[in-house]
Design a protein around this motif. Structure first.
Motif, short mmCIF file in Angstrom:
data_model
loop_
_atom_site.label_atom_id
_atom_site.label_comp_id
_atom_site.label_asym_id
_atom_site.label_seq_id
_atom_site.Cartn_x
_atom_site.Cartn_y
_atom_site.Cartn_z
N ASP A 179 -14.04 36.23 57.61
CA ASP A 179 -14.91 35.58 56.36
C ASP A 179 -16.04 35.48 56.07
O ASP A 179 -17.16 35.14 55.59
N GLN A 180 -16.76 36.25 57.82
CA GLN A 180 -18.05 36.21 57.76
C GLN A 180 -18.48 37.59 57.46
O GLN A 180 -17.79 38.97 58.12
N VAL A 181 -19.64 37.39 56.99
CA VAL A 181 -19.73 39.66 56.35
C VAL A 181 -20.54 40.26 57.28
O VAL A 181 -20.45 41.12 57.99
N LYS A 182 -21.28 39.52 58.37
CA LYS A 182 -21.46 40.34 59.68
C LYS A 182 -20.28 41.28 60.58
O LYS A 182 -20.59 42.29 60.88
N SER A 183 -19.44 40.68 60.46
CA SER A 183 -17.43 40.81 60.91
C SER A 183 -17.41 41.72 60.18
O SER A 183 -17.25 43.20 61.14
N THR A 184 -17.15 41.52 59.17
CA THR A 184 -16.63 42.66 58.54
C THR A 184 -17.15 44.57 58.16
O THR A 184 -16.53 45.15 58.30
N GLU A 185 -18.69 43.66 57.82
CA GLU A 185 -19.30 45.09 58.21
C GLU A 185 -19.15 45.76 59.80
O GLU A 185 -19.15 46.43 59.91
N ALA A 186 -18.68 44.84 60.66
CA ALA A 186 -18.98 45.63 62.53
C ALA A 186 -18.05 46.08 61.93
O ALA A 186 -17.65 47.54 62.45
N GLY A 187 -17.21 45.34 62.10
CA GLY A 187 -15.35 46.48 61.70
C GLY A 187 -15.55 47.55 60.97
O GLY A 187 -15.37 48.07 61.37
N LEU A 188 -16.41 47.58 59.80
CA LEU A 188 -16.34 48.36 58.79
C LEU A 188 -16.73 49.94 59.45
O LEU A 188 -17.01 51.46 59.53
N LYS A 189 -18.29 49.44 59.87
CA LYS A 189 -19.11 50.52 60.53
C LYS A 189 -18.19 51.18 61.61
O LYS A 189 -18.66 52.59 61.94
N TYR A 190 -17.60 50.18 63.01
CA TYR A 190 -17.09 51.42 63.55
C TYR A 190 -16.25 52.00 63.42
O TYR A 190 -15.39 52.71 64.44
N PHE A 191 -14.98 51.53 62.64
CA PHE A 191 -14.56 52.50 62.32
C PHE A 191 -14.84 53.51 61.44
O PHE A 191 -13.91 54.47 61.64
N VAL A 192 -15.43 53.69 60.35
CA VAL A 192 -15.55 54.50 60.08
C VAL A 192 -16.15 55.67 60.75
O VAL A 192 -15.93 57.27 60.80
N LEU A 193 -17.46 55.39 61.67
CA LEU A 193 -17.97 56.30 63.04
C LEU A 193 -17.51 56.08 63.99
O LEU A 193 -16.90 57.95 64.18
N GLY A 194 -16.37 55.79 64.02
CA GLY A 194 -15.41 55.97 64.62
C GLY A 194 -14.42 57.05 65.09
O GLY A 194 -14.25 57.91 65.07
N ALA A 195 -13.98 57.19 63.57
CA ALA A 195 -13.06 57.96 62.87
C ALA A 195 -13.38 59.55 62.23
O ALA A 195 -13.33 60.65 63.14
N LEU A 196 -15.36 59.33 62.35
CA LEU A 196 -15.56 61.14 62.86
C LEU A 196 -15.98 61.26 64.15
O LEU A 196 -15.73 62.24 64.08
N SER A 197 -15.99 60.18 64.61
CA SER A 197 -15.75 60.81 66.25
C SER A 197 -14.76 61.40 67.11
O SER A 197 -14.72 62.42 67.68
N SER A 198 -13.77 60.82 66.32
CA SER A 198 -12.28 61.30 67.14
C SER A 198 -11.73 62.56 66.49
O SER A 198 -11.35 63.34 67.20
N GLY A 199 -12.26 62.37 65.49
CA GLY A 199 -12.13 63.89 64.51
C GLY A 199 -13.54 65.37 64.91
O GLY A 199 -12.02 66.12 65.13
N MET A 200 -14.35 64.88 65.79
CA MET A 200 -15.11 65.47 66.06
C MET A 200 -14.19 65.82 67.38
O MET A 200 -14.51 67.14 67.95
#
Length: 481
Positions: free
Chosen positions: A151-172
């Motif tokens: 229910d908190q925008v900052k928490s949802t944003e944190a999870g999304l940012k970590y997921f997107v950038l984490g997926a990129l780093s995993s691919g590399m």
């Protein structure tokens, strides 16, 4: 033959099996108990981690399991113990916060246990497949718990940012691992080292693969320039999740990076050393300067952690036994200091909610002197001032760098430490010299326990434990040499 192979391997992965079976039982318990079981599951999860740590230290035999995929040597034992203690302490402090924020679901401690299993696999990974399995098991759980406050925008944003950038780093990382396998024909670290030493696979393609894997691992420790997720995720995630992120995952990623470079690419030390030196200098300087203007204490700790990872990489860049020992000692000191600091941050609560502004600590020495003394000790230790515990972590990594001929790197580290002293002292100044503001509500017993233990470890109890700690680190470092 197969049954004998499995029977020989299972005792070595006993701590991981204990955690995995425990996670399944906790999940079933929470499901059948339903809402309101979060506190009980959290307490059981902390007990599970401490039991696994006991089993790891006193019962589990050393050796190689599953054909070299999992290794339990003194190095793995040392770092796994740090991971388990760090995760248990973070989970122990989370109870009151999660209950007040109505986030105390049983899924949270179960996810923390699962992510801890991933970290343990990372520390013991002996080949490229185990490396990726551990990394992804840890990351998938963290993506969820970073965004657990839905229910908190900052928490949802944190999870999304970590997921997107984490997926990129995993691919590399995967691309780099495929190149390493393609040019050496091996996936085990020791076999890769043997192939490289014999001249097989030595080419520009192998070096490109090595760099890509290093980039993927640098993201996990938030080394510059792969740090971009850290401040936003630290600030946006619930504070107990940030406390977890700041400790155990960093230990696991540093352990994996050390094993991959020193054990897997020892014959190419000169080549990866250049990359590590660049990451180290960039992280130390960026962390020191970027934290100066921060008012949010969680963002300040994010930039502080970036700087501290730079100091850790100073020891790794040395590529020597003394350097690895320095890395181990530094990570042990870093975990104690960071957990204690986040315990204080979790204590920053008033009736209307949590406080994260540094200047809200004004006059804390007059409203809660014990908490002010604890945070002052932790801040000065993070700054690396003697005779506190943080000084010895920096002393060992800088000494290793000087011993390896990396004198300019050590000098830059000392300069960065001096710059970083400013923002640590600013927190101390606000607590002791500014006019007091409204006091905080009393912290829970579990938070006070973690803060108290961490502060006493920083000074003066570490004087009694320094000998065994440094000896254990030296024994663990000899694993690779």
């Amino acid at each position: 033959m197969f049954s004998q192979f499995v029977a020989q391997s299972l005792p070595i992965v006993g701590p991981e099996l204990i955690m995995a079976v425990g996670a399944m039982l906790l999940l079933m318990f929470g499901t059948f108990r339903g809402p309101g079981s979060g506190g009980t599951v959290s307490a059981l999860a902390v007990g599970l981690m401490l039991f696994a740590a006991f089993w790891l230290v006193f019962v589990a035999p050393g050796g190689v399991a599953f054909g070299g995929s999992v290794i339990l040597d003194p190095f793995a034992r040392f770092m796994k113990t740090l991971v388990l203690v760090s995760a248990a302490a973070a989970l122990l402090m989370s109870g009151s916060f999660m209950a007040r924020e109505r986030l105390d679901s049983f899924e949270f401690p179960v996810l923390v246990v699962l992510c801890t299993i991933g970290m343990m696999v990372m520390v013991s990974a002996g080949d490229l497949i185990a490396l990726y399995m551990g990394l992804e098991l840890q990351s998938l759980a963290i993506y969820v718990i970073a965004a657990i406050a839905r229910d908190q925008v900052k928490s949802t944003e944190a999870g999304l940012k970590y997921f997107v950038l984490g997926a990129l780093s995993s691919g590399m990382l995967l691309y780099g691992a495929s190149l390493v396998y393609g040019f050496t024909g091996q996936i085990e670290f020791q076999a890769i080292a043997a192939a490289v030493a014999s001249g097989e696979g030595r080419s520009i393609g192998l070096l490109i693969g090595l760099v890509f894997v290093l980039v993927g691992l640098a993201f996990k420790i938030s080394a510059v320039p792969f740090h971009m997720w850290t401040p936003d995720v630290y600030e946006g995630a619930p504070t107990p999740v940030t406390a977890l992120l700041a400790g155990a995952p960093k230990v696991a990623a540093v352990a994996l990076l050390t094993r991959f470079t020193v054990q897997g690419f020892g014959p190419l030390t000169h080549d990866w050393q250049q990359v590590i030196v660049f990451l180290s200098i960039a992280s130390m300087l960026f962390g020191a300067f970027a934290a100066i203007g921060q008012r949010n204490i969680k963002r300040l700790m994010a930039y502080s952690s970036i700087g501290h990872m730079g100091y850790v990489l100073v020891g790794l860049a040395a590529g020597t036994e003394a350097g690895v020992q320095g890395v181990l000692i530094y990570m042990a000191t870093y975990v104690a200091m960071t957990l204690g600091t986040f315990g204080v941050i979790l204590s920053m609560r008033r009736r209307d909610g949590m406080i994260e502004d540094v200047y809200e600590l004004a006059g804390l020495s007059r409203t809660n002197k014990i908490l002010a003394v604890a945070l002052t000790t932790l801040m000065l230790s993070l700054a690396g001032l003697p005779p506190l515990l943080g000084f010895w972590g920096k002393y060992y990594v800088f000494s290793a760098a000087v011993g390896a001929g990396l004198v300019p790197l050590a000098v830059i580290g000392v300069v960065a430490s001096t710059i970083g002293l400013f923002y640590y002292l600013r927190v101390v100044k606000v607590m002791w010299f500014d006019e007091p503001s409204v006091g905080f509500e009393p912290a829970t017993l579990s938070i006070r326990f973690v803060v108290g233990v961490a502060t006493l470890l920083v000074f003066p109890v570490y004087i009694l434990l320094a000998g065994p700690l440094f000896a254990a680190a030296a024994a663990a470092a000899r694993t690779f040499f």
